[in-house]
Every structure is written in C-alpha cells, then in structure tokens.
Design an enzyme around this catalytic site. Structure first.
Site, mmCIF file in Angstrom:
data_model
loop_
_atom_site.group_PDB
_atom_site.id
_atom_site.type_symbol
_atom_site.label_atom_id
_atom_site.label_comp_id
_atom_site.label_asym_id
_atom_site.label_seq_id
_atom_site.Cartn_x
_atom_site.Cartn_y
_atom_site.Cartn_z
ATOM 1 C CG ASP A 1 -80.550 66.900 49.254
ATOM 2 O OD1 ASP A 1 -80.352 67.617 48.131
ATOM 3 O OD2 ASP A 1 -80.008 66.356 50.110
ATOM 4 C CG HIS B 1 -83.128 73.142 41.044
ATOM 5 N ND1 HIS B 1 -83.136 72.605 42.270
ATOM 6 C CD2 HIS B 1 -82.167 73.815 41.009
ATOM 7 C CE1 HIS B 1 -82.014 72.701 42.679
ATOM 8 N NE2 HIS B 1 -81.116 73.699 42.234
ATOM 9 C CG LEU C 1 -102.552 68.152 50.214
ATOM 10 C CD1 LEU C 1 -101.946 66.832 50.248
ATOM 11 C CD2 LEU C 1 -101.718 69.112 49.249
HETATM 12 C C1 FPP Z 1 -82.267 70.470 46.856
HETATM 13 O O1 FPP Z 1 -81.780 69.590 45.753
HETATM 14 C C2 FPP Z 1 -83.068 71.041 46.409
HETATM 15 C C3 FPP Z 1 -83.342 72.454 46.310
HETATM 16 C C4 FPP Z 1 -82.561 73.295 47.124
HETATM 17 C C5 FPP Z 1 -84.657 72.895 45.764
HETATM 18 C C6 FPP Z 1 -86.097 72.171 45.730
HETATM 19 C C7 FPP Z 1 -86.867 73.207 44.949
HETATM 20 C C8 FPP Z 1 -87.765 72.639 43.949
HETATM 21 C C9 FPP Z 1 -88.085 71.171 43.781
HETATM 22 C C10 FPP Z 1 -88.708 73.608 43.408
HETATM 23 C C11 FPP Z 1 -89.866 73.753 44.140
HETATM 24 C C12 FPP Z 1 -90.733 74.940 43.425
HETATM 25 C C13 FPP Z 1 -91.929 75.003 44.057
HETATM 26 C C14 FPP Z 1 -92.858 75.885 42.764
HETATM 27 C C15 FPP Z 1 -92.665 74.763 45.177
HETATM 28 P P1 FPP Z 1 -80.111 70.025 45.777
HETATM 29 O O2 FPP Z 1 -79.808 71.108 44.683
HETATM 30 O O3 FPP Z 1 -79.342 70.219 47.112
HETATM 31 O O4 FPP Z 1 -79.476 68.631 45.096
HETATM 32 P P2 FPP Z 1 -78.166 67.867 45.197
HETATM 33 O O5 FPP Z 1 -78.052 67.743 46.577
HETATM 34 O O6 FPP Z 1 -78.000 66.784 44.451
HETATM 35 O O7 FPP Z 1 -77.097 69.073 44.796
#
Ligand code: FPP
Length: 243
Positions: free
Chosen positions: A21, A38, A132
């Site tokens: 997050d 992201h 892994l």
């Molecule tokens: C939460 O941050 C994160 C997500 C909803 C997406 C996480 C996804 C990735 C890191 C990409 C994964 C990709 C692969 C290939 C596995 P948020 O957007 O809720 O952040 P905020 O709380 O600051 O708004």
C-alpha cells in the site's frame, strides 16, 4: 534433573504475505499521476523478490489488485491492468531464470483476455520451478476465496459432515502454500482489506508507515526482526515454532 524452562523454538519464516500500500501517495508527493506510484511499486516488488530469495523465504504472496479495486477511477484501473501486462513482459524471463514459480490467485473470469493470456504464460513458463513461489493476488478477495471454496467443495460432492477446516482449505486459492507466517502492510493503514481472510488466522503482522515504492531490504529486515521476537502460540499456552 534440570528444571530450567524449555528453550523457545526458533521461528521459521516460510511464507511472507504483503499488502503493497502507498503507491498513490508516493506519486502524489512527487506531483506525479498515481500510475507512476504503481510503476515504481512493480520495481520495488522485483527487488523484494530477490531479497526474499536471498533470505530463504519459500513463499511470497502479494496483493496486487483486490476485488474492490474496480471501484477506482477507470483510468487508474486500466493503467494497472496495462502495467501488469508490461511488467510480466519485462520481468518474466528474469523471474523464470531465477527459479521463481508464479501462481495467480484471484478471479480470472472478469479480467481481459490479454491479461488472462499474460497470467497463463507466466504460470506456464514457471510451472516446474522450485525456487520461491510468488503468488500474485489479482482480482482477489478473501471472502470471494472462501465462498468459492464452499462452492467447489459442494460441486465436488462433499457432504456437510465432510466439510472441515482441513477439507475446505483444499479448495482455497492458496492450496499450494502453507498459511502465511508474517503479513507486512506498508502505507500506514492497519487493516486486512479482505486479503487472505482464512489464511491469516494465526499470522503475525507488521504494519509499516513506509510507502510501498520506498520499501527496501532494510525495512524487510526490520519486519523480520520484529517477527523473530514474537511468541507464536496458535491458541496454545506454550510457544510453537510453526504449524
Ligand atoms: C495500493 O496502493 C496498491 C495497489 C492497489 C496496487 C499494487 C500493485 C502493484 C505494485 C503492481 C503489481 C504488479 C504485478 C505485476 C504483480 P494505493 O494505490 O492504494 O496507494 P494509496 O493508499 O497511497 O492511495
């Protein structure tokens, strides 16, 4: 006869689960669109996979897109979907070479054909790897997982008395992994957000204020050190090393 207490067995960290997050806030702090958070988050994930391998962790399960993330603005959702396809293209060869086995857990029915193909290719190419295991929770929700497990158990002909914790867990999306030993959630929030609801029953938790793109090996080691200092009792009175 010695009366000293039995030493506490060392804790084994076989399975780490992460709620990644803070990507959006990381980008906003830099006056960038959320998508860039992201994108940076994917790079952090790839580094953390290496760090987990180096520490002998067998399973890493990450929350990449929840069943509820569809509620986000359309451009963010489509950006995330596109990012996953680009990330798979960019990193699949490296992960496959490093012995990582990729497993997707989540509802594939409602994702695009392109994404389905990317996930299928990632799973297919890494199926026989023994390093892994990276489980990517995509279009995943803990309640979805439990409901689907019940539906699959009923469809398989299990009678009510045959539905036990053990038999039902064989129908969960995480059948290939032990329950997580440690959950890390970055980004400062302290909640589960419908991740692995069944599987986290006895998991230790570490909540970090660090935004996911900033999470690094030192932060991972701090979380592992916190875990190593815990006493896991699984409802018992005496500490137990693992179940
Ligand atoms: C939460 O941050 C994160 C997500 C909803 C997406 C996480 C996804 C990735 C890191 C990409 C994964 C990709 C692969 C290939 C596995 P948020 O957007 O809720 O952040 P905020 O709380 O600051 O708004």
């Amino acid at each position: 006869m010695s009366t000293s207490p039995k030493p506490t067995p060392p804790l084994v960290l076989r399975h780490l689960a992460i709620v990644m997050d803070g990507n959006g806030r990381w980008a906003q702090k830099r006056h960038l669109p959320r998508f860039f958070g992201h994108k940076a988050g994917v790079d952090t994930l790839v580094k953390l996979i290496d760090a987990c391998r180096a520490r002998g962790i067998e399973h890493l399960t990450v929350y990449a897109f929840s069943s509820e993330n569809w509620r986000r603005p359309e451009d963010e959702v489509s950006g995330l979907m596109g990012l996953v396809i680009v990330a798979v293209t960019k990193y699949l060869t490296k992960l496959a070479r490093d012995g990582v086995r990729i497993v997707i857990i989540g509802d594939r029915e409602t994702v695009s054909d392109r994404l389905k193909r990317a996930w299928n290719e990632a799973e297919e190419l890494t199926r026989n790897n023994v390093g892994l295991t990276l489980s990517v929770a995509f279009n995943y929700g803990g309640r979805w997982d439990i409901v689907r497990a019940c539906q699959r158990a009923v469809a398989a002909g299990l009678r009510p008395e045959q539905i036990t914790e053990e038999s039902l867990s064989r129908y969960l999306a995480t059948v290939h992994a032990p329950d997580p030993d440690l959950l890390i959630r970055t980004g400062g929030e302290m909640r589960i957000s419908n991740f692995l609801l069944w599987q986290l029953a006895y998991t230790e938790m570490v909540f970090s204020d660090c935004l996911w793109p900033d999470f690094n090996e030192a932060a991972l080691d701090a979380a592992i050190a916190s875990f190593a200092g815990r006493e896991r009792r699984f409802g018992d009175v005496a500490p137990v090393s693992a179940r």
